[in-house]
Design a protein around this motif. Structure first.
Motif, mmCIF file in Angstrom:
data_model
loop_
_atom_site.group_PDB
_atom_site.id
_atom_site.type_symbol
_atom_site.label_atom_id
_atom_site.label_comp_id
_atom_site.label_asym_id
_atom_site.label_seq_id
_atom_site.Cartn_x
_atom_site.Cartn_y
_atom_site.Cartn_z
ATOM 1 N N ASP A 1 -0.366 5.818 2.759
ATOM 2 C CA ASP A 1 -0.114 5.913 1.249
ATOM 3 C C ASP A 1 -0.835 7.246 0.804
ATOM 4 O O ASP A 1 -0.172 8.001 -0.129
ATOM 5 C CB ASP A 1 -0.847 4.727 0.685
ATOM 6 C CG ASP A 1 -0.729 4.622 -0.712
ATOM 7 O OD1 ASP A 1 0.485 4.632 -1.177
ATOM 8 O OD2 ASP A 1 -1.725 4.081 -1.585
ATOM 9 N N TYR A 2 -1.975 7.712 1.284
ATOM 10 C CA TYR A 2 -2.351 8.989 0.843
ATOM 11 C C TYR A 2 -1.465 10.033 1.345
ATOM 12 O O TYR A 2 -1.371 10.764 0.631
ATOM 13 C CB TYR A 2 -3.677 9.025 1.687
ATOM 14 C CG TYR A 2 -4.583 10.456 1.554
ATOM 15 C CD1 TYR A 2 -5.359 10.491 0.471
ATOM 16 C CD2 TYR A 2 -4.302 11.397 2.287
ATOM 17 C CE1 TYR A 2 -5.826 11.842 0.024
ATOM 18 C CE2 TYR A 2 -5.180 12.707 2.281
ATOM 19 C CZ TYR A 2 -5.752 12.778 1.017
ATOM 20 O OH TYR A 2 -6.492 13.988 0.749
ATOM 21 N N LYS A 3 -0.868 9.882 2.573
ATOM 22 C CA LYS A 3 -0.100 11.095 2.958
ATOM 23 C C LYS A 3 1.179 11.021 2.008
ATOM 24 O O LYS A 3 1.488 12.447 1.781
ATOM 25 C CB LYS A 3 0.483 10.702 4.400
ATOM 26 C CG LYS A 3 -0.584 10.870 5.390
ATOM 27 C CD LYS A 3 -0.022 10.415 6.818
ATOM 28 C CE LYS A 3 -1.239 10.546 7.818
ATOM 29 N NZ LYS A 3 -0.816 10.243 9.195
ATOM 30 N N THR A 4 1.701 9.956 1.753
ATOM 31 C CA THR A 4 2.720 10.027 0.774
ATOM 32 C C THR A 4 2.274 10.880 -0.413
ATOM 33 O O THR A 4 3.233 11.461 -0.968
ATOM 34 C CB THR A 4 2.939 8.544 0.384
ATOM 35 O OG1 THR A 4 3.440 7.790 1.597
ATOM 36 C CG2 THR A 4 4.408 8.597 -0.720
ATOM 37 N N GLN A 5 1.236 10.540 -1.204
ATOM 38 C CA GLN A 5 0.786 11.198 -2.360
ATOM 39 C C GLN A 5 0.750 12.583 -2.286
ATOM 40 O O GLN A 5 0.997 13.569 -2.914
ATOM 41 C CB GLN A 5 -0.495 10.700 -2.692
ATOM 42 C CG GLN A 5 -0.897 11.035 -4.223
ATOM 43 C CD GLN A 5 -0.219 10.737 -5.433
ATOM 44 O OE1 GLN A 5 0.199 9.389 -5.419
ATOM 45 N NE2 GLN A 5 0.169 11.722 -5.992
ATOM 46 N N LYS A 6 0.414 13.015 -0.887
ATOM 47 C CA LYS A 6 -0.137 14.644 -0.714
ATOM 48 C C LYS A 6 1.310 15.168 -0.621
ATOM 49 O O LYS A 6 1.474 16.344 -1.240
ATOM 50 C CB LYS A 6 -0.925 14.726 0.460
ATOM 51 C CG LYS A 6 -2.431 14.182 0.254
ATOM 52 C CD LYS A 6 -3.123 14.781 -0.662
ATOM 53 C CE LYS A 6 -3.466 16.012 -0.276
ATOM 54 N NZ LYS A 6 -4.510 16.474 -1.395
ATOM 55 N N LEU B 1 0.893 -1.068 0.069
ATOM 56 C CA LEU B 1 0.087 -0.006 -0.104
ATOM 57 C C LEU B 1 0.826 1.215 -0.036
ATOM 58 O O LEU B 1 0.494 2.245 -0.630
ATOM 59 C CB LEU B 1 -0.967 -0.070 1.376
ATOM 60 C CG LEU B 1 -2.225 -1.006 1.209
ATOM 61 C CD1 LEU B 1 -2.777 -1.117 2.527
ATOM 62 C CD2 LEU B 1 -3.233 -0.617 0.219
ATOM 63 N N PHE B 2 1.970 0.945 0.645
ATOM 64 C CA PHE B 2 2.839 2.363 0.578
ATOM 65 C C PHE B 2 3.590 2.481 -0.635
ATOM 66 O O PHE B 2 4.238 1.794 -1.297
ATOM 67 C CB PHE B 2 4.040 2.091 1.530
ATOM 68 C CG PHE B 2 4.972 3.347 1.933
ATOM 69 C CD1 PHE B 2 4.692 4.523 2.593
ATOM 70 C CD2 PHE B 2 6.087 3.140 1.336
ATOM 71 C CE1 PHE B 2 5.318 5.322 2.858
ATOM 72 C CE2 PHE B 2 7.110 4.292 1.520
ATOM 73 C CZ PHE B 2 6.601 5.402 2.170
ATOM 74 N N THR B 3 3.398 3.705 -1.294
ATOM 75 C CA THR B 3 3.774 4.074 -2.569
ATOM 76 C C THR B 3 5.070 4.877 -2.393
ATOM 77 O O THR B 3 5.816 5.398 -3.357
ATOM 78 C CB THR B 3 2.941 4.980 -3.306
ATOM 79 O OG1 THR B 3 2.761 6.052 -2.481
ATOM 80 C CG2 THR B 3 1.470 4.226 -3.480
ATOM 81 N N GLY B 4 5.640 4.797 -1.106
ATOM 82 C CA GLY B 4 6.996 5.791 -0.956
ATOM 83 C C GLY B 4 8.332 5.495 -1.826
ATOM 84 O O GLY B 4 8.134 4.366 -2.346
#
Length: 345
Positions: free
Chosen positions: A143-148, A7-10
């Motif tokens: 994951d959402y935070k990474t994108q933002k 889930l982590f796109t980091g």
């Protein structure tokens, strides 16, 4: 089972400062900082991803645990990779808060939708590895935070924006839109197919396409026969979908496709069939299409292209910020959750 997509796109970061601690039997958490505690379930999810990645890097014909990856034992490599990704999780949470960002209704709903999707697909696997829905939800939130955070810096309206022209230019220069078929050099029983016979078959396909036959029909017919040869259930393509066989090839793509990729980028005419026989295992038949006319395909891949353009730079930003951050690792939890106990099926 298919690998559960992380889930982590980091993006990879350097090591954080950390200490280890015994925790008097409490293995519910994996790492802590002054303001954040990472549940063991989050670490376990990253351990699963690292285990799957290790399987891809190792020799499949040998026992994984007898092998080394990047000069350490496979087991230690998996633990190291999982811990690195867990630290990434911590770093993203930290920067998100420092930038004054909040999840809000949009973030909360987006994360829940993603978590629900993964849970519905992989609940059994998660549970047999000791991962709760609560941990999956935390992963989705991260994951959402990474994108933002990434968008804050590099989107076209960000503080260090990448222009739309730059993103598009990279996409069109480095990717090719193709439909292709991999014709195996071996029969289902493992015996080699006569080279002359194989080339005759592929040349026949090219002749059919040049005479007006749709390449999708050729691909569908070949796969139907292949499924039958291998005793699989009938191949049933969605013939209503004209894009069903579309693939994006990267100019940097290697492996068995390397020769075919090189041949693809040499093609100056669109919708014209060609073949490549430089692979040991396959002869490839394909046709290239005009990527610049496919706005939908660009839109679907735009985010990934931007990541390619600024991923390394983003990593460096996080490394600089995290040089002084202390992370406490729960040694007892890490030791308890051995990669050897991971279950992916």
């Amino acid at each position: 089972m298919k690998k559960i997509k992380c889930l982590f796109t980091g993006l990879l970061m350097g090591a954080l400062l950390f200490s280890v601690t015994g925790c008097s039997g409490d293995t519910s958490w994996a790492v802590k900082t002054e303001n954040d505690t990472v549940p063991a379930g989050v670490y376990l999810s990253y351990l699963m991803d690292a285990y799957s990645e290790a399987q891809g890097l190792a020799d499949a014909s040998k026992d994984l645990w007898s092998q080394t990856i990047e000069e350490v034992s496979a087991e230690q490599w998996i633990v190291n990779k999982a811990m690195k990704t867990t630290r990434q999780y911590v770093a993203v949470n930290l920067m998100f808060d420092e930038l004054g960002m909040t999840m809000g209704t949009e973030g909360t709903n987006t994360a829940k939708t993603k978590a629900d999707s993964y849970w519905s697909q992989y609940q059994k696997t998660y549970e047999q590895n000791g991962i709760s829905y609560a941990s999956v939800l935390k992963l989705a939130e991260n994951d959402y935070k990474t994108q933002k955070i990434f968008d804050y810096f590099y989107e076209t309206n960000g503080v260090e924006p990448v222009s739309e022209e730059t993103i598009q230019g990279h996409f069109y220069d480095n990717y090719a839109k193709v439909k292709y078929l991999s014709v195996s050099r071996t029969k289902p029983d493992g015996t080699k197919i006569d080279e002359a016979e194989l080339k005759k078959t592929v040349d026949g396909y090219i002749t059919e396409i040049n005479r007006g036959k749709n390449i999708d029909e050729v691909i569908d017919e070949y796969l139907t026969e292949l499924y039958s040869d291998y005793g699989l259930s009938d191949y049933k393509p969605d013939t209503s979908d004209s894009d069903r066989n579309v693939t994006l090839l990267s100019k940097q793509q290697g492996g068995s496709l390397e020769g075919f990729v090189e041949k693809t980028f040499e093609q100056k005419e669109y919708n014209v069939p060609y073949s490549d026989d430089t692979s040991e295992g396959y002869i490839f038949l394909g046709a290239r299409y005009d990527l610049s006319k496919d706005d939908e395909l660009y839109a679907k891949n735009r985010e990934a292209v931007l990541r390619q353009l600024r991923g390394e730079e983003y990593t460096q930003k996080l490394e600089s910020r995290l040089e002084s951050v202390k992370v406490t690792v729960n040694e007892e939890a890490v030791n308890r959750y051995s990669p050897r106990n991971i279950k992916l099926s």
